[in-house]
Design a protein around this motif. Sequence first.
Motif, PDB file in Angstrom:
ATOM      1  N   GLN A  35       0.827  -1.207   0.000  1.00 54.83           N
ATOM      2  CA  GLN A  35       0.000   0.000   0.000  1.00 54.83           C
ATOM      3  C   GLN A  35       0.864   1.261   0.000  1.00 54.83           C
ATOM      4  O   GLN A  35       0.524   2.250  -0.656  1.00 54.83           O
ATOM      5  CB  GLN A  35      -0.932   0.005   1.210  1.00 54.83           C
ATOM      6  N   ILE A  36       1.983   1.220   0.711  1.00 57.20           N
ATOM      7  CA  ILE A  36       2.884   2.370   0.745  1.00 57.20           C
ATOM      8  C   ILE A  36       3.501   2.590  -0.637  1.00 57.20           C
ATOM      9  O   ILE A  36       3.642   3.731  -1.085  1.00 57.20           O
ATOM     10  CB  ILE A  36       3.953   2.189   1.841  1.00 57.20           C
ATOM     11  N   LYS A  37       3.846   1.503  -1.333  1.00 50.96           N
ATOM     12  CA  LYS A  37       4.375   1.637  -2.699  1.00 50.96           C
ATOM     13  C   LYS A  37       3.370   2.333  -3.613  1.00 50.96           C
ATOM     14  O   LYS A  37       3.732   3.213  -4.400  1.00 50.96           O
ATOM     15  CB  LYS A  37       4.717   0.262  -3.281  1.00 50.96           C
ATOM     16  N   GLU A  38       2.095   1.929  -3.505  1.00 49.10           N
ATOM     17  CA  GLU A  38       1.054   2.554  -4.325  1.00 49.10           C
ATOM     18  C   GLU A  38       0.895   4.030  -3.984  1.00 49.10           C
ATOM     19  O   GLU A  38       0.755   4.874  -4.871  1.00 49.10           O
ATOM     20  CB  GLU A  38      -0.284   1.832  -4.124  1.00 49.10           C
ATOM     21  N   ALA A  39       0.930   4.354  -2.703  1.00 46.69           N
ATOM     22  CA  ALA A  39       0.784   5.747  -2.277  1.00 46.69           C
ATOM     23  C   ALA A  39       1.967   6.583  -2.745  1.00 46.69           C
ATOM     24  O   ALA A  39       1.800   7.736  -3.154  1.00 46.69           O
ATOM     25  CB  ALA A  39       0.651   5.820  -0.760  1.00 46.69           C
ATOM     26  N   LEU A  40       3.161   6.020  -2.707  1.00 41.69           N
ATOM     27  CA  LEU A  40       4.347   6.742  -3.172  1.00 41.69           C
ATOM     28  C   LEU A  40       4.284   6.986  -4.678  1.00 41.69           C
ATOM     29  O   LEU A  40       4.721   8.039  -5.151  1.00 41.69           O
ATOM     30  CB  LEU A  40       5.625   5.978  -2.811  1.00 41.69           C
ATOM     31  N   GLU A  41       3.741   6.035  -5.415  1.00 43.78           N
ATOM     32  CA  GLU A  41       3.597   6.227  -6.859  1.00 43.78           C
ATOM     33  C   GLU A  41       2.615   7.366  -7.145  1.00 43.78           C
ATOM     34  O   GLU A  41       2.815   8.154  -8.060  1.00 43.78           O
ATOM     35  CB  GLU A  41       3.126   4.928  -7.526  1.00 43.78           C
ATOM     36  N   ALA A  42       1.577   7.475  -6.344  1.00 39.20           N
ATOM     37  CA  ALA A  42       0.569   8.517  -6.558  1.00 39.20           C
ATOM     38  C   ALA A  42       1.021   9.875  -6.039  1.00 39.20           C
ATOM     39  O   ALA A  42       0.748  10.900  -6.649  1.00 39.20           O
ATOM     40  CB  ALA A  42      -0.737   8.113  -5.882  1.00 39.20           C
ATOM     41  N   ARG A  43       1.735   9.897  -4.895  1.00 40.41           N
ATOM     42  CA  ARG A  43       2.042  11.169  -4.233  1.00 40.41           C
ATOM     43  C   ARG A  43       3.507  11.555  -4.211  1.00 40.41           C
ATOM     44  O   ARG A  43       3.822  12.714  -3.970  1.00 40.41           O
ATOM     45  CB  ARG A  43       1.554  11.112  -2.779  1.00 40.41           C
ATOM     46  N   GLU A  44       4.402  10.607  -4.327  1.00 40.53           N
ATOM     47  CA  GLU A  44       5.861  10.785  -4.275  1.00 40.53           C
ATOM     48  C   GLU A  44       6.399  11.030  -2.857  1.00 40.53           C
ATOM     49  O   GLU A  44       7.479  10.591  -2.541  1.00 40.53           O
ATOM     50  CB  GLU A  44       6.347  11.926  -5.188  1.00 40.53           C
ATOM     51  N   LEU A  45       5.671  11.741  -2.025  1.00 36.18           N
ATOM     52  CA  LEU A  45       6.155  12.103  -0.689  1.00 36.18           C
ATOM     53  C   LEU A  45       5.052  11.820   0.314  1.00 36.18           C
ATOM     54  O   LEU A  45       3.941  12.342   0.178  1.00 36.18           O
ATOM     55  CB  LEU A  45       6.522  13.593  -0.670  1.00 36.18           C
ATOM     56  N   ILE A  46       5.338  10.960   1.308  1.00 32.93           N
ATOM     57  CA  ILE A  46       4.316  10.618   2.308  1.00 32.93           C
ATOM     58  C   ILE A  46       4.917  10.613   3.699  1.00 32.93           C
ATOM     59  O   ILE A  46       6.132  10.514   3.869  1.00 32.93           O
ATOM     60  CB  ILE A  46       3.662   9.233   2.031  1.00 32.93           C
ATOM     61  N   LYS A  47       4.026  10.700   4.679  1.00 30.23           N
ATOM     62  CA  LYS A  47       4.408  10.559   6.078  1.00 30.23           C
ATOM     63  C   LYS A  47       3.754   9.297   6.622  1.00 30.23           C
ATOM     64  O   LYS A  47       2.614   8.985   6.290  1.00 30.23           O
ATOM     65  CB  LYS A  47       3.915  11.749   6.902  1.00 30.23           C
TER      66      LYS A  47
END
Length: 96
Positions: A35-47
Amino acid sequence: MLTGKQKRFLRAQAHHLTPIFQVGKGGVNDNMIAQIKEALEARELIKVSILQNNLDDKHEVANALAEGAEAELVQLIGHTVVLYKESRENKTIELP
């Protein structure tokens, strides 16, 4: 590998973000990393927030998240991890 200048830029970009994932007592697992990989692909930067009931060392958790998601660990401050990975399709952040 990010330079100091790039990390400083990303920390400034991440300042206003809210954590979108939480690591609890279950620790880091494959489903979370996917899920973090998918979020990084969509947003590039996450907390990612590490909850108080997680008994693992926060540095180990941060490194496990970064390695699992093949991302750069920008910052670990308190119990909050900032991760960055350049997106292939949704590139929005231009590094200095």
